[in-house]
Design a protein around this motif. Structure first.
Motif, PDB file in Angstrom:
ATOM      1  N   LEU A  83       1.116  -1.054  -0.223  1.00  0.00           N
ATOM      2  CA  LEU A  83       0.267   0.141   0.088  1.00  0.00           C
ATOM      3  C   LEU A  83       0.379   1.462  -0.328  1.00  0.00           C
ATOM      4  O   LEU A  83       0.854   2.354  -0.716  1.00  0.00           O
ATOM      5  N   LEU A  84       2.042   1.583   0.075  1.00  0.00           N
ATOM      6  CA  LEU A  84       3.040   2.418   1.036  1.00  0.00           C
ATOM      7  C   LEU A  84       3.315   3.154  -0.723  1.00  0.00           C
ATOM      8  O   LEU A  84       3.149   4.257  -0.856  1.00  0.00           O
ATOM      9  N   THR A 106      -5.033  -1.194  18.002  1.00  0.00           N
ATOM     10  CA  THR A 106      -4.943  -0.215  18.425  1.00  0.00           C
ATOM     11  C   THR A 106      -3.455   0.090  17.765  1.00  0.00           C
ATOM     12  O   THR A 106      -2.961  -0.043  18.325  1.00  0.00           O
ATOM     13  N   TYR A 107      -4.271   1.852  18.112  1.00  0.00           N
ATOM     14  CA  TYR A 107      -2.765   2.657  17.755  1.00  0.00           C
ATOM     15  C   TYR A 107      -2.115   3.032  18.563  1.00  0.00           C
ATOM     16  O   TYR A 107      -0.423   2.051  17.776  1.00  0.00           O
ATOM     17  N   GLU A 108      -1.666   2.879  20.081  1.00  0.00           N
ATOM     18  CA  GLU A 108      -0.582   2.697  20.647  1.00  0.00           C
ATOM     19  C   GLU A 108      -0.083   1.230  21.119  1.00  0.00           C
ATOM     20  O   GLU A 108       1.198   1.888  21.276  1.00  0.00           O
ATOM     21  N   ARG A 109      -0.814   0.551  21.098  1.00  0.00           N
ATOM     22  CA  ARG A 109      -0.190  -0.686  21.286  1.00  0.00           C
ATOM     23  C   ARG A 109       0.306  -0.969  20.249  1.00  0.00           C
ATOM     24  O   ARG A 109       1.008  -2.445  20.532  1.00  0.00           O
ATOM     25  N   ASP A 110      -0.794  -1.431  19.619  1.00  0.00           N
ATOM     26  CA  ASP A 110      -0.397  -2.874  17.887  1.00  0.00           C
ATOM     27  C   ASP A 110       0.705  -1.960  16.902  1.00  0.00           C
ATOM     28  O   ASP A 110       1.092  -2.488  16.322  1.00  0.00           O
ATOM     29  N   ILE A 111       0.614  -0.534  17.117  1.00  0.00           N
ATOM     30  CA  ILE A 111       1.094   0.205  15.898  1.00  0.00           C
ATOM     31  C   ILE A 111       2.323   0.915  15.876  1.00  0.00           C
ATOM     32  O   ILE A 111       3.295   1.069  15.125  1.00  0.00           O
ATOM     33  N   LEU A 112       2.452   1.596  17.117  1.00  0.00           N
ATOM     34  CA  LEU A 112       3.874   2.657  17.121  1.00  0.00           C
ATOM     35  C   LEU A 112       4.621   1.677  18.466  1.00  0.00           C
ATOM     36  O   LEU A 112       5.762   1.816  18.324  1.00  0.00           O
ATOM     37  N   GLN A 113       3.803   0.652  18.703  1.00  0.00           N
ATOM     38  CA  GLN A 113       5.073  -0.231  19.387  1.00  0.00           C
ATOM     39  C   GLN A 113       5.459  -1.140  18.888  1.00  0.00           C
ATOM     40  O   GLN A 113       4.537  -1.937  17.787  1.00  0.00           O
ATOM     41  N   GLY A 117       1.285  -4.839  13.911  1.00  0.00           N
ATOM     42  CA  GLY A 117       0.586  -3.861  12.628  1.00  0.00           C
ATOM     43  C   GLY A 117       1.780  -2.987  12.918  1.00  0.00           C
ATOM     44  O   GLY A 117       1.623  -1.977  12.197  1.00  0.00           O
ATOM     45  N   ARG A 118       3.249  -3.288  13.053  1.00  0.00           N
ATOM     46  CA  ARG A 118       4.049  -2.397  13.002  1.00  0.00           C
ATOM     47  C   ARG A 118       4.946  -3.705  11.908  1.00  0.00           C
ATOM     48  O   ARG A 118       5.522  -4.531  12.018  1.00  0.00           O
ATOM     49  N   ASP A 123       5.716   3.935   9.658  1.00  0.00           N
ATOM     50  CA  ASP A 123       6.138   5.134  10.263  1.00  0.00           C
ATOM     51  C   ASP A 123       5.634   5.975   9.071  1.00  0.00           C
ATOM     52  O   ASP A 123       4.665   6.894   8.661  1.00  0.00           O
ATOM     53  N   GLU A 124       6.444   5.691   7.747  1.00  0.00           N
ATOM     54  CA  GLU A 124       6.256   6.325   6.572  1.00  0.00           C
ATOM     55  C   GLU A 124       4.712   5.872   5.816  1.00  0.00           C
ATOM     56  O   GLU A 124       3.540   7.112   5.562  1.00  0.00           O
TER      57      GLU A 124
END
Length: 182
Positions: A83-84, A106-113, A117-118, A123-124
């Protein structure tokens, strides 16, 4: 990457009239998922250059507000990588149109950490997302009166305001609809 379906002139998955791309592949398997058929990464058809160009063309009319990414799970690492380049093209061609992304993460738990989802492009990819709808669908919190989400635990995050503030900022609905109850 495969995609399950594309909805043109969609009004259910983000503000205004949108083109919605439903990607294939999801490891979350939420009970009562509205699109369980798209859990299979091989479901649907390949996301080819021709399909990308068709979607880009569909975004051209002024009455189209933007693109929505749904699933399956757009934030599966395999899907993020595919998708990027596509969302970069969307923003280059249509900088004033919004990109909404729906995720069970969940944004804070699964995407930022570090989590499901990471990956190396997260980040890009997030830099191109204007609105993120996060959280698993939870049947016990299902509420048909909610706009743009299925259960009350899910959040609609204004990613541009979140990036500027350094903390999660909820998306603000049009006041005409903010107090709407069905």
């Amino acid at each position: 990457m495969n995609y399950a379906t594309i909805k043109y002139c969609d009004i259910a998955n983000g503000e205004g009239v949108r083109t919605s791309l439903f990607v294939s592949g999801c490891r979350r398997h939420c009970p009562n998922c509205f699109n369980a058929v798209a859990w299979d990464f091989n479901y649907g058809a390949p996301f080819t250059k021709e399909v990308r160009n068709e979607i880009l063309q569909s975004l051209e009319p002024n009455y189209i507000n933007g693109l929505s990414l749904l699933g399956g799970e757009p934030l599966e690492p395999e899907n993020q990588r595919a998708l990027l380049p596509f969302v970069k093209s969307v923003k280059a061609l249509y900088p004033h149109k919004t990109i909404w992304c729906y995720t069970g993460n969940t944004y804070e738990r699964d995407i930022l950490q570090p989590g499901p989802g990471r990956c190396e492009v997260t980040d890009e990819l997030l830099q191109y997302i204007d609105v993120l709808v996060d959280g698993d669908f939870v049947q016990d919190q299902h509420d048909i009166s909610l706009r743009f989400r299925g259960s009350s635990n899910q959040r609609i995050i204004d990613m541009n305001a979140t990036r500027a503030a350094g903390h999660v900022v909820p998306w603000q609905d049009d006041p005409l609809f903010a107090d709407h109850k069905m």
